[in-house]
Design a protein around this motif. Sequence first.
Motif, PDB file in Angstrom:
ATOM      1  N   UNK A 115      71.834  -9.434  92.563  1.00  0.00           N
ATOM      2  CA  UNK A 115      71.937  -8.973  93.950  1.00  0.00           C
ATOM      3  C   UNK A 115      71.892  -7.451  94.024  1.00  0.00           C
ATOM      4  N   UNK A 116      71.339  -6.949  95.108  1.00  0.00           N
ATOM      5  CA  UNK A 116      71.362  -5.503  95.340  1.00  0.00           C
ATOM      6  C   UNK A 116      71.175  -5.233  96.825  1.00  0.00           C
ATOM      7  N   UNK A 117      71.522  -4.022  97.218  1.00  0.00           N
ATOM      8  CA  UNK A 117      71.414  -3.615  98.611  1.00  0.00           C
ATOM      9  C   UNK A 117      70.111  -2.865  98.833  1.00  0.00           C
ATOM     10  N   UNK A 118      69.425  -3.199  99.911  1.00  0.00           N
ATOM     11  CA  UNK A 118      68.285  -2.417 100.375  1.00  0.00           C
ATOM     12  C   UNK A 118      68.718  -1.708 101.662  1.00  0.00           C
ATOM     13  N   UNK A 119      68.801  -0.377 101.595  1.00  0.00           N
ATOM     14  CA  UNK A 119      69.140   0.431 102.759  1.00  0.00           C
ATOM     15  C   UNK A 119      67.862   0.890 103.436  1.00  0.00           C
ATOM     16  N   UNK A 120      67.697   0.553 104.687  1.00  0.00           N
ATOM     17  CA  UNK A 120      66.523   0.960 105.455  1.00  0.00           C
ATOM     18  C   UNK A 120      66.954   2.049 106.424  1.00  0.00           C
ATOM     19  N   UNK A 121      66.386   3.247 106.253  1.00  0.00           N
ATOM     20  CA  UNK A 121      66.789   4.421 107.025  1.00  0.00           C
ATOM     21  C   UNK A 121      65.608   4.958 107.812  1.00  0.00           C
ATOM     22  N   UNK A 122      65.834   5.237 109.100  1.00  0.00           N
ATOM     23  CA  UNK A 122      64.755   5.809 109.909  1.00  0.00           C
ATOM     24  C   UNK A 122      65.097   7.168 110.490  1.00  0.00           C
ATOM     25  N   UNK A 123      66.140   7.784 110.006  1.00  0.00           N
ATOM     26  CA  UNK A 123      66.521   9.117 110.482  1.00  0.00           C
ATOM     27  C   UNK A 123      67.653   9.093 111.477  1.00  0.00           C
ATOM     28  N   UNK A 124      67.788   7.995 112.238  1.00  0.00           N
ATOM     29  CA  UNK A 124      68.876   7.905 113.219  1.00  0.00           C
ATOM     30  C   UNK A 124      69.758   6.693 112.976  1.00  0.00           C
ATOM     31  N   UNK A 125      69.266   5.710 112.229  1.00  0.00           N
ATOM     32  CA  UNK A 125      70.062   4.520 111.975  1.00  0.00           C
ATOM     33  C   UNK A 125      69.842   4.044 110.552  1.00  0.00           C
ATOM     34  N   UNK A 126      70.681   3.120 110.130  1.00  0.00           N
ATOM     35  CA  UNK A 126      70.603   2.596 108.769  1.00  0.00           C
ATOM     36  C   UNK A 126      70.999   1.126 108.784  1.00  0.00           C
ATOM     37  N   UNK A 127      70.184   0.285 108.157  1.00  0.00           N
ATOM     38  CA  UNK A 127      70.505  -1.135 108.043  1.00  0.00           C
ATOM     39  C   UNK A 127      70.661  -1.479 106.571  1.00  0.00           C
ATOM     40  N   UNK A 128      71.715  -2.207 106.249  1.00  0.00           N
ATOM     41  CA  UNK A 128      71.966  -2.647 104.880  1.00  0.00           C
ATOM     42  C   UNK A 128      71.679  -4.140 104.779  1.00  0.00           C
ATOM     43  N   UNK A 129      70.857  -4.515 103.803  1.00  0.00           N
ATOM     44  CA  UNK A 129      70.509  -5.920 103.581  1.00  0.00           C
ATOM     45  C   UNK A 129      70.653  -6.243 102.110  1.00  0.00           C
ATOM     46  N   UNK A 130      71.301  -7.334 101.797  1.00  0.00           N
ATOM     47  CA  UNK A 130      71.420  -7.785 100.417  1.00  0.00           C
ATOM     48  C   UNK A 130      70.219  -8.662 100.092  1.00  0.00           C
ATOM     49  N   UNK A 131      69.479  -8.284  99.052  1.00  0.00           N
ATOM     50  CA  UNK A 131      68.316  -9.046  98.600  1.00  0.00           C
ATOM     51  C   UNK A 131      68.754  -9.964  97.462  1.00  0.00           C
ATOM     52  N   UNK A 175      66.854   6.502  93.808  1.00  0.00           N
ATOM     53  CA  UNK A 175      68.276   6.432  94.149  1.00  0.00           C
ATOM     54  C   UNK A 175      69.048   7.459  93.331  1.00  0.00           C
ATOM     55  N   UNK A 176      69.963   8.157  93.966  1.00  0.00           N
ATOM     56  CA  UNK A 176      70.774   9.171  93.288  1.00  0.00           C
ATOM     57  C   UNK A 176      72.215   8.693  93.139  1.00  0.00           C
ATOM     58  N   UNK A 177      72.964   9.397  92.311  1.00  0.00           N
ATOM     59  CA  UNK A 177      74.386   9.112  92.177  1.00  0.00           C
ATOM     60  C   UNK A 177      75.131   9.270  93.486  1.00  0.00           C
ATOM     61  N   UNK A 178      74.683  10.238  94.286  1.00  0.00           N
ATOM     62  CA  UNK A 178      75.312  10.441  95.601  1.00  0.00           C
ATOM     63  C   UNK A 178      75.073   9.242  96.510  1.00  0.00           C
ATOM     64  N   UNK A 179      73.868   8.625  96.422  1.00  0.00           N
ATOM     65  CA  UNK A 179      73.590   7.431  97.215  1.00  0.00           C
ATOM     66  C   UNK A 179      74.537   6.289  96.842  1.00  0.00           C
ATOM     67  N   UNK A 180      74.725   6.085  95.540  1.00  0.00           N
ATOM     68  CA  UNK A 180      75.608   5.012  95.075  1.00  0.00           C
ATOM     69  C   UNK A 180      77.042   5.272  95.527  1.00  0.00           C
ATOM     70  N   UNK A 181      77.476   6.525  95.417  1.00  0.00           N
ATOM     71  CA  UNK A 181      78.843   6.864  95.820  1.00  0.00           C
ATOM     72  C   UNK A 181      79.054   6.646  97.311  1.00  0.00           C
ATOM     73  N   UNK A 182      78.067   7.025  98.121  1.00  0.00           N
ATOM     74  CA  UNK A 182      78.197   6.855  99.571  1.00  0.00           C
ATOM     75  C   UNK A 182      78.251   5.379  99.943  1.00  0.00           C
ATOM     76  N   UNK A 219      82.760  -1.631  97.475  1.00  0.00           N
ATOM     77  CA  UNK A 219      82.236  -2.369  96.324  1.00  0.00           C
ATOM     78  C   UNK A 219      81.091  -1.549  95.740  1.00  0.00           C
ATOM     79  N   UNK A 220      80.973  -1.546  94.424  1.00  0.00           N
ATOM     80  CA  UNK A 220      79.951  -0.736  93.751  1.00  0.00           C
ATOM     81  C   UNK A 220      78.650  -1.527  93.618  1.00  0.00           C
ATOM     82  N   UNK A 221      77.542  -0.889  93.980  1.00  0.00           N
ATOM     83  CA  UNK A 221      76.210  -1.468  93.799  1.00  0.00           C
ATOM     84  C   UNK A 221      75.368  -0.471  93.018  1.00  0.00           C
ATOM     85  N   UNK A 222      75.209  -0.718  91.727  1.00  0.00           N
ATOM     86  CA  UNK A 222      74.448   0.196  90.878  1.00  0.00           C
ATOM     87  C   UNK A 222      72.941  -0.023  90.976  1.00  0.00           C
ATOM     88  N   UNK A 223      72.511  -1.082  91.665  1.00  0.00           N
ATOM     89  CA  UNK A 223      71.082  -1.397  91.739  1.00  0.00           C
ATOM     90  C   UNK A 223      70.496  -1.143  93.119  1.00  0.00           C
TER      91      UNK A 223
END
Length: 490
Positions: free
Chosen positions: A80-96, A233-240, A247-251
């Motif tokens: 499992x991993x998270x796909x973050x979809x960002x368009x500059x004003x919003x963000x959607x998180x989806x688990x694939x 993906x950066x370490x800052x992305x994972x931390x955020x 919960x930690x998602x390294x992928x």
Amino acid sequence: MNRLSSATLDRLPADVVRPGYDRAEVRCGVVHLGIGAFHRAHQAAIFDDALNAGDLRWGIVGASLRSVQVRDQMAPQDGLYTMLVRDGVSEQARIIGAVQRVIVAPEDPRALLDALASPDTHIVTLTVTEKGYKLDPATGALIEDDPQLVADIASLARPQTAPGYLVAALAMRKAAGLPPFTAISCDNLPHNGARLRGAVLDLARRHDPALTDWIAERGAFPQTMVDRIVPATTGEDVAALTTRFGIVDQAMVKTEPFLQWVIEDRFCGPRPAFGSGVQLTAAVAPWEEAKLRLLNGAHSGIAYLGGLAGMEHVHEVLALPQARAFVDALWDEAQTTLSPPPELDIAAYRDALMARFDNPTLRHRTRQIAMDGSQKLPQRLLAPIMARLGTGQGIAALSLGFAAWVRWQAGQDDLGQVHEVDDPLADEIAASLADAVTTEERVAAILRFDAVVPPALASNTAFRAALVRWLTILETQGALAALATFHGET
């Protein structure tokens, strides 16, 4: 802190989209070679859509041909991993949830061969980068002195290359009375389906002519074009994300809303009922050419000029009016070399590309795009240059982009910061430039490098003159001055 996994899915925030199917019932109809961030944000999301639609044949076995990194990120998370979809004003998180397991091929080549030869496997997709096909970028022929390919020509008992695994697995399927799979290259190779087919048939011919005929008659290698911007993906992305989820998602991967997959409708077995973002067509080449010369060509120009100026991200480069003017001019030049399909509105496509480049939340790094330029620029910049020169048209913007790549080979930006030239031909290019003292000599050395520059283009005096002019400005005044000069002349 707990990792993302099947056991922790119910702890995620309510607004996170989760798989809508029983993962225990999924069969793996897809094997993917090169399971990096791009695949996880593109093809895996599309197969996940098919699973969510109720067709449970389309789980994925992912394979890395080199590194253990992705396996070690995903295995503790049950794939499992998270796909973050960002368009500059919003963000959607989806688990694939489409990826069922990840194999590290050098550790267990038999496991990958068994997955490829499984009766459940119908489609094999590849994102192994241009260099992973072991093809000469200029001719499309196998690079016969490549050490890994030499090993696969000698024996396919333990394959080392992507073509080697495909040939060995197809031999296993033939011996077992199974049909071949559909093999789909998702890399930015010109005519990627034909090139993959050529590589597989050429290697198969070295081992078994009957197998070669069987693959040629019954196999399928559709042309395809993929498009989605997927920054590293950066370490800052994972931390955020950890702060947001608890919960930690390294992928995890991050991407933009735009997604496109144009596939030649040529399959030799089952395929999903593809949904949004996928277009089946009889002719991929016009789509592929537009994407390579507009999106990818501009990206390369931005990467090398921005990188030389010490700028880290694409959107920061395009905040400069002179850089924006350069991209528009490059598109003006490249556009005249295209034959777009009726469904593709080039003006609207250009507007959409600029909006995508401007997305500040993607933070797409210039140095990420700058990788493997020797493999990419023949189709992104040199092909449209040849086309325009052949009709007597100017090449100011396209040649500036290529000159910036030549300057990048020095390994130092305009601020004196050293960078790695991450390219499979880096050592050979450096050797060819080592004795060049003047700008003219450096241009002559690059033009002799026929693994990148076709001889017909290398002998063109207008191209040589344009390179000398731009490289002189880049070397003596820097990338920003070159952009300013260009802007002042347009």
